[in-house]
Design a protein around this motif. Structure first.
Motif: not given
Ligand code: 1PR
Length: 598
Positions: A251-275
């Motif tokens: 799928f296209h995370p860059e076209k999937s609204g907020d949910v898609g951005l969260s996929v990219l965000r988790r890839f870009l910030y792998p060591e984050s402490t995100m819940l």
């Protein structure tokens, strides 16, 4: 590496978007988009990633550090502007791959594959990038493939093939089977079945994500250790893979609204402490789409405005007879994204008489919109071969390419598709040279929409015409029980000797991936879609059909989805005039048991 981007949602000065030195739009109000965006990330002064559940900020990653840079493999085959915009929106700089060494030296590599499988492999092989990619992935370096960037990891593809892929994952990429009534391309928002913990999908839960493709890889015993999620569309196909630091999504995370951005965000910030976000949505299958359409043209003062007609007449019924002005294109598009539109269409309604590449403000509208709107954007109007006043010839492919480069995900062809279909039906020959054929060959069928502008012609006897005529639910003014749907060109100004049914079938054969089905009689009337017409066309073709024209109430949307096979419903006037918000449409459909993206 690219120049530092604008901060996300920086106010766009009017001077960035003007015609005849007049300002006609600014994006300043869209900062509210960001303000409402939940779960934005920020880095604190120690450069540690933190998650702020209702943050009003989306600050850039520390630009001095190399972990604020993403390496992007763009081999120039199509539009990766949306991926770039999403990466920048999340606060990262982009380093473009120029040599195989750039791949090997990357800290984080994103590969948004676009175009056809064979062409992509050809470039990767010739440039030595195929080998570098294999080495990089085998070393378990952070990688995210998107769409074709997932498919290329497999052994081979049937797309114009068989063609060998990178061979990292066992399996063959094949075409969806449309014989079971599933429309191909698979376009729209669908649900994932997550089969293993893949981290980047942690916020997806039961939400829909956006797919657009005709080919897919299938899960098997041989590749099961790679598969992290599947999706059902006729058959169960691979929606994502994950092994170690290697991820890829169909799928296209860059076209999937907020949910898609969260996929990219988790890839870009792998060591984050995100819940992990609690699972929201209720996605189970392909959702019906709700599309907001912006008819755009210059008004008499030269300002580009969103307008809306009644039966295609966009002028006010006043002494001045001015073009109806319903708002600013970039601003409205941003608002509709925030309101939950699944897609946004811009139609340059006088593109048929102006040269679209001369219409720089329209391109600028696309560029600015795509910086902040992360759902698919379609643009239409004036896509055809053109010779300018200096005798310079532009092919329709060049015109479309400029639209894609400016941020369009799909282009829509109106008048020219009618001429092309007429010629095809007359000769029975696919020349390969028409706008439709050329653009779909280069960018894929899924990127080519044909917009049909038909008008009802009532008949007493269906045999009176050579075109497909149907019995209509509401008889004509003289009690006529039948009608055929005559195609028009130049914004409804000229009727042609071809029916909507004949046109739809012809353009499907020529490579259209979707049909935008308007109806001049219903346009702007608010009395409901022309269900007879939409049923006729959506039953006749196996590509997705977007129902358009006439929406006046939420019930019109449920009616069109219940009574026809439309994949999406588009409206303009009711959204622009704020009579019916997009959310009300969605709530109504949801309550009625029609799957939609929440
Ligand atoms: O022929 O390739 O240059 O493309 C021109 C494009 O502009 C076509 O897609 C054509 O539909 C569109 N267009 C041309 N003239 C008009 C006009 O209104 N005068 N807009 C026009 C048609 C698009 C519809 C509308 C729906 C929903 N309008 O999609 O948005 O009818 O309206 P509603 O919800 O208010 O009823 P080319």
């Amino acid at each position: 590496m690219e120049a530092a981007p604008q901060p996300p949602f920086a106010s766009v000065s009017d001077s960035r978007l003007n015609r005849n030195t007049r300002s006609f739009s600014s994006f300043s109000s869209s900062s509210s988009l960001l303000l409402s965006r939940k779960n934005a990330f920020y880095r604190n002064k120690h450069s540690r990633v933190k998650f702020k559940s209702s943050s009003t900020l989306c600050l850039r990653a520390s630009s001095s550090s190399s972990d604020s840079v993403v390496t992007l493999l763009d081999y120039g085959a199509g539009n990766v502007r949306s991926v770039r915009n999403a990466i920048r929106f999340l606060g990262f700089d982009i380093k473009d791959v120029q040599t195989p060494e750039d791949i090997l030296n990357a800290n984080r590599l994103i590969f948004p594959g676009v175009g056809a499988f064979a062409a992509a492999m050809d470039v990767l092989n010739k440039t030595g990038m195929a080998e570098a990619l294999c080495t990089y992935i085998e070393k378990d370096r952070p990688f995210l493939g998107i769409c074709l960037g997932l498919q290329l990891l497999f052994e081979s593809s049937e797309e114009n093939g068989p063609v060998n892929g990178l061979g990292l994952i066992p399996g063959v990429v094949g075409r969806f089977d449309s014989s079971g009534g599933f429309r191909v391309p698979h376009i729209g928002w669908n649900a994932l079945q997550i089969t293993k913990d893949s981290e980047i999908l942690d916020d997806v839960g039961n939400c829909h994500v956006y797919f657009v493709h005709s080919y897919r890889a299938m899960p098997s015993e041989d590749n099961k250790e790679w598969v992290s999620s599947t999706c059902n569309y006729g058959d169960k196909f691979i929606a994502s893979i994950r092994r170690g630091n290697v991820h890829a999504v169909q799928f296209h995370p860059e076209k999937s609204g907020d949910v898609g951005l969260s996929v990219l965000r988790r890839f870009l910030y792998p060591e984050s402490t995100m819940l992990k976000k609690p699972t929201e949505g209720k996605a189970s299958q392909l959702a019906k789409r709700v599309i907001a359409c912006l008819d755009v043209r210059a008004n008499d003062k030269g300002d580009l405005v969103v307008t809306k007609g009644d039966q295609y007449d966009v002028r006010e019924n006043t002494k001045e007879n001015e073009v109806r002005n319903l708002g600013k294109p970039v601003e409205l598009a941003g608002q509709y994204y925030k309101d939950g539109a699944d897609e946004i269409s811009f139609l340059n309604i006088i593109g048929f008489r102006d040269f679209p590449l001369g219409d720089l403000p329209m391109l600028q509208v696309l560029r600015l919109t795509s910086e902040n709107v992360f759902v698919p954007l379609t643009v239409g109007g004036g896509i055809r071969d053109f010779t300018d006043a200096n005798g310079r010839y532009y092919s329709s492919l060049e015109v479309a390419s400029e639209y894609f480069r400016s941020g369009a995900d799909k282009i829509s062809i109106g008048s020219d598709a009618v001429y092309v279909a007429e010629e095809y039906l007359k000769t029975g020959v696919k020349t390969g040279k028409s706008s439709l054929e050329q653009i779909s060959r280069v960018y894929g069928n899924q990127a080519v929409v044909v917009s049909i502008d038909p008008r009802r012609v009532y008949l007493n006897n269906p045999d009176d015409v050579e075109f497909k005529a149907i019995r209509v639910t509401n008889p004509g003014p003289n009690g006529e029980e039948y009608a055929w749907y005559q195609c028009t060109v130049s914004g409804g100004r000229e009727g042609r000797q071809i029916g909507a049914y004949e046109l739809a079938k012809a353009v499907e054969e020529l490579g259209a991936g979707e049909i935008l089905l308007n109806c001049i009689d219903c346009d702007g009337q608010g009395k409901g879609f022309d269900v007879d017409l939409i049923k006729l066309i959506s039953d006749a073709v196996s590509i997705p059909v977007i129902a358009s024209s006439g929406a006046g109430a939420v019930e019109h949307f449920s009616e069109v989805f219940r009574k026809t096979n439309a994949s999406a419903a588009l409206a303009a006037g009711i959204f622009h005039r704020k009579e019916v918000p997009i959310q009300s449409v969605k709530e109504h459909l949801f309550k009625g048991g029609i799957e939609i993206r929440i």
